[in-house]
Scaffold this motif. Structure first.
Motif, PDB file in Angstrom:
ATOM      1  N   GLN A 137     -16.343  -2.060 -18.610  1.00 60.49           N
ATOM      2  CA  GLN A 137     -16.266  -3.240 -19.466  1.00 60.49           C
ATOM      3  C   GLN A 137     -15.137  -3.083 -20.477  1.00 60.49           C
ATOM      4  O   GLN A 137     -14.750  -1.956 -20.829  1.00 60.49           O
ATOM      5  CB  GLN A 137     -17.582  -3.456 -20.185  1.00 60.49           C
ATOM      6  CG  GLN A 137     -18.717  -3.937 -19.281  1.00 60.49           C
ATOM      7  CD  GLN A 137     -19.962  -4.304 -20.059  1.00 60.49           C
ATOM      8  OE1 GLN A 137     -20.237  -3.743 -21.125  1.00 60.49           O
ATOM      9  NE2 GLN A 137     -20.721  -5.252 -19.528  1.00 60.49           N
ATOM     10  N   ALA A 138     -14.647  -4.199 -20.953  1.00 67.21           N
ATOM     11  CA  ALA A 138     -13.616  -4.182 -21.980  1.00 67.21           C
ATOM     12  C   ALA A 138     -14.093  -3.360 -23.177  1.00 67.21           C
ATOM     13  O   ALA A 138     -15.246  -3.450 -23.584  1.00 67.21           O
ATOM     14  CB  ALA A 138     -13.267  -5.597 -22.414  1.00 67.21           C
ATOM     15  N   GLY A 139     -13.189  -2.540 -23.686  1.00 66.55           N
ATOM     16  CA  GLY A 139     -13.532  -1.645 -24.776  1.00 66.55           C
ATOM     17  C   GLY A 139     -13.990  -0.276 -24.328  1.00 66.55           C
ATOM     18  O   GLY A 139     -14.124   0.640 -25.145  1.00 66.55           O
ATOM     19  N   GLY A 140     -14.231  -0.133 -23.052  1.00 63.74           N
ATOM     20  CA  GLY A 140     -14.709   1.133 -22.508  1.00 63.74           C
ATOM     21  C   GLY A 140     -13.584   2.114 -22.237  1.00 63.74           C
ATOM     22  O   GLY A 140     -12.417   1.856 -22.537  1.00 63.74           O
ATOM     23  N   SER A 141     -13.963   3.247 -21.638  1.00 58.62           N
ATOM     24  CA  SER A 141     -13.006   4.326 -21.384  1.00 58.62           C
ATOM     25  C   SER A 141     -13.136   4.839 -19.958  1.00 58.62           C
ATOM     26  O   SER A 141     -14.210   4.774 -19.352  1.00 58.62           O
ATOM     27  CB  SER A 141     -13.247   5.499 -22.347  1.00 58.62           C
ATOM     28  OG  SER A 141     -13.082   5.105 -23.687  1.00 58.62           O
ATOM     29  N   LEU A 142     -12.033   5.357 -19.457  1.00 57.92           N
ATOM     30  CA  LEU A 142     -11.991   6.051 -18.174  1.00 57.92           C
ATOM     31  C   LEU A 142     -11.000   7.194 -18.282  1.00 57.92           C
ATOM     32  O   LEU A 142     -10.055   7.135 -19.088  1.00 57.92           O
ATOM     33  CB  LEU A 142     -11.556   5.124 -17.044  1.00 57.92           C
ATOM     34  CG  LEU A 142     -12.563   4.129 -16.481  1.00 57.92           C
ATOM     35  CD1 LEU A 142     -11.869   3.199 -15.489  1.00 57.92           C
ATOM     36  CD2 LEU A 142     -13.733   4.825 -15.827  1.00 57.92           C
ATOM     37  N   THR A 190      -3.863   8.392 -23.441  1.00 59.11           N
ATOM     38  CA  THR A 190      -3.311   9.716 -23.713  1.00 59.11           C
ATOM     39  C   THR A 190      -3.107  10.453 -22.395  1.00 59.11           C
ATOM     40  O   THR A 190      -4.049  10.606 -21.608  1.00 59.11           O
ATOM     41  CB  THR A 190      -4.249  10.538 -24.607  1.00 59.11           C
ATOM     42  OG1 THR A 190      -4.470   9.849 -25.833  1.00 59.11           O
ATOM     43  CG2 THR A 190      -3.637  11.904 -24.911  1.00 59.11           C
ATOM     44  N   ILE A 191      -1.880  10.922 -22.174  1.00 57.18           N
ATOM     45  CA  ILE A 191      -1.588  11.737 -21.005  1.00 57.18           C
ATOM     46  C   ILE A 191      -1.589  13.195 -21.417  1.00 57.18           C
ATOM     47  O   ILE A 191      -1.080  13.552 -22.483  1.00 57.18           O
ATOM     48  CB  ILE A 191      -0.252  11.331 -20.345  1.00 57.18           C
ATOM     49  CG1 ILE A 191      -0.070  12.055 -19.006  1.00 57.18           C
ATOM     50  CG2 ILE A 191       0.931  11.571 -21.272  1.00 57.18           C
ATOM     51  CD1 ILE A 191       1.108  11.515 -18.178  1.00 57.18           C
ATOM     52  N   SER A 192      -2.203  14.012 -20.613  1.00 54.58           N
ATOM     53  CA  SER A 192      -2.231  15.451 -20.884  1.00 54.58           C
ATOM     54  C   SER A 192      -2.175  16.182 -19.551  1.00 54.58           C
ATOM     55  O   SER A 192      -2.228  15.552 -18.486  1.00 54.58           O
ATOM     56  CB  SER A 192      -3.497  15.825 -21.656  1.00 54.58           C
ATOM     57  OG  SER A 192      -4.652  15.508 -20.895  1.00 54.58           O
ATOM     58  N   GLN A 224      -6.283   9.767 -20.142  1.00 53.88           N
ATOM     59  CA  GLN A 224      -7.456   9.286 -20.853  1.00 53.88           C
ATOM     60  C   GLN A 224      -7.173   7.878 -21.333  1.00 53.88           C
ATOM     61  O   GLN A 224      -6.224   7.668 -22.093  1.00 53.88           O
ATOM     62  CB  GLN A 224      -7.779  10.201 -22.040  1.00 53.88           C
ATOM     63  CG  GLN A 224      -8.954   9.746 -22.876  1.00 53.88           C
ATOM     64  CD  GLN A 224     -10.267   9.791 -22.130  1.00 53.88           C
ATOM     65  OE1 GLN A 224     -10.553  10.755 -21.431  1.00 53.88           O
ATOM     66  NE2 GLN A 224     -11.073   8.754 -22.280  1.00 53.88           N
ATOM     67  N   MET A 225      -7.990   6.926 -20.911  1.00 52.69           N
ATOM     68  CA  MET A 225      -7.766   5.527 -21.245  1.00 52.69           C
ATOM     69  C   MET A 225      -8.930   5.030 -22.089  1.00 52.69           C
ATOM     70  O   MET A 225     -10.074   5.001 -21.624  1.00 52.69           O
ATOM     71  CB  MET A 225      -7.644   4.699 -19.958  1.00 52.69           C
ATOM     72  CG  MET A 225      -6.574   5.206 -19.009  1.00 52.69           C
ATOM     73  SD  MET A 225      -6.350   4.170 -17.550  1.00 52.69           S
ATOM     74  CE  MET A 225      -7.914   4.412 -16.729  1.00 52.69           C
ATOM     75  N   ASN A 226      -8.630   4.683 -23.312  1.00 50.14           N
ATOM     76  CA  ASN A 226      -9.641   4.176 -24.243  1.00 50.14           C
ATOM     77  C   ASN A 226      -9.348   2.724 -24.588  1.00 50.14           C
ATOM     78  O   ASN A 226      -8.233   2.234 -24.391  1.00 50.14           O
ATOM     79  CB  ASN A 226      -9.649   5.012 -25.518  1.00 50.14           C
ATOM     80  CG  ASN A 226     -10.027   6.457 -25.264  1.00 50.14           C
ATOM     81  OD1 ASN A 226     -10.788   6.774 -24.351  1.00 50.14           O
ATOM     82  ND2 ASN A 226      -9.476   7.359 -26.069  1.00 50.14           N
ATOM     83  N   ASP A 227     -10.353   2.050 -25.112  1.00 50.32           N
ATOM     84  CA  ASP A 227     -10.198   0.654 -25.521  1.00 50.32           C
ATOM     85  C   ASP A 227      -9.567  -0.178 -24.399  1.00 50.32           C
ATOM     86  O   ASP A 227      -8.599  -0.914 -24.608  1.00 50.32           O
ATOM     87  CB  ASP A 227      -9.347   0.559 -26.802  1.00 50.32           C
ATOM     88  CG  ASP A 227      -9.333  -0.837 -27.402  1.00 50.32           C
ATOM     89  OD1 ASP A 227      -8.360  -1.165 -28.106  1.00 50.32           O
ATOM     90  OD2 ASP A 227     -10.273  -1.605 -27.139  1.00 50.32           O
ATOM     91  N   LEU A 228     -10.120  -0.038 -23.220  1.00 49.93           N
ATOM     92  CA  LEU A 228      -9.556  -0.735 -22.067  1.00 49.93           C
ATOM     93  C   LEU A 228      -9.694  -2.243 -22.190  1.00 49.93           C
ATOM     94  O   LEU A 228     -10.675  -2.753 -22.759  1.00 49.93           O
ATOM     95  CB  LEU A 228     -10.221  -0.241 -20.787  1.00 49.93           C
ATOM     96  CG  LEU A 228      -9.711   1.130 -20.299  1.00 49.93           C
ATOM     97  CD1 LEU A 228     -10.693   1.776 -19.345  1.00 49.93           C
ATOM     98  CD2 LEU A 228      -8.348   0.980 -19.651  1.00 49.93           C
ATOM     99  N   ARG A 229      -8.706  -2.933 -21.658  1.00 57.11           N
ATOM    100  CA  ARG A 229      -8.631  -4.396 -21.711  1.00 57.11           C
ATOM    101  C   ARG A 229      -8.542  -4.954 -20.295  1.00 57.11           C
ATOM    102  O   ARG A 229      -8.089  -4.251 -19.387  1.00 57.11           O
ATOM    103  CB  ARG A 229      -7.396  -4.805 -22.516  1.00 57.11           C
ATOM    104  CG  ARG A 229      -7.344  -4.218 -23.914  1.00 57.11           C
ATOM    105  CD  ARG A 229      -5.971  -4.406 -24.529  1.00 57.11           C
ATOM    106  NE  ARG A 229      -5.885  -3.815 -25.861  1.00 57.11           N
ATOM    107  CZ  ARG A 229      -4.771  -3.669 -26.557  1.00 57.11           C
ATOM    108  NH1 ARG A 229      -3.618  -4.098 -26.042  1.00 57.11           N
ATOM    109  NH2 ARG A 229      -4.784  -3.126 -27.753  1.00 57.11           N
TER     110      ARG A 229
END
Length: 124
Positions: free
Chosen positions: A12-17, A67-69, A80-85
């Protein structure tokens, strides 16, 4: 060099993967590893890149959210993908190449090796 990406899914929007990409076979020459994404009917666009030294670069559209690591010993790069849209919905591809330099790191033509892609879908 083979790249294997995983970690996509529906969120969902706002989520992370968190995406992962493992490189195998002749990896010592890869100067940069990167993530690109391609939405339906659109070009494959740059998302983020990481140099083997640890320096990172981002597309403006994901700065502050992604964030890429990486782990050089494991030949692995993460996203790391946060606050997904919803507009982040795309197939995400990892890429690597021995000839990438800073001036070309956002160009898909600079990368010699590509993974198979992993789908990220963000619902509103």
């Amino acid at each position: 060099v083979q790249l294997q990406a995983c970690g996509g899914g529906l969120v969902q929007a706002g989520g992370s993967l968190r995406l992962s990409c493992v490189a195998s076979g002749g990896t010592s020459t890869n100067r940069y590893m990167a993530w690109f994404r391609q939405a339906p009917g659109k070009e494959r666009d740059f998302v983020a890149a990481r140099k083997w030294s640890g320096s990172t670069h981002y597309a403006d559209s994901v700065k502050g959210r992604f964030t890429i690591s990486g782990d050089n010993a494991k030949n692995t790069v993460y996203l790391q993908m946060n606050d997904l849209r919803p507009e982040d919905t795309a197939v995400y591809y990892c890429a690597a190449g021995p000839s990438v330099i800073q001036s070309t790191l956002a160009s898909r033509t600079a990368y010699a090796y590509w993974g198979q892609g992993t789908q990220v879908t963000v619902s509103s």
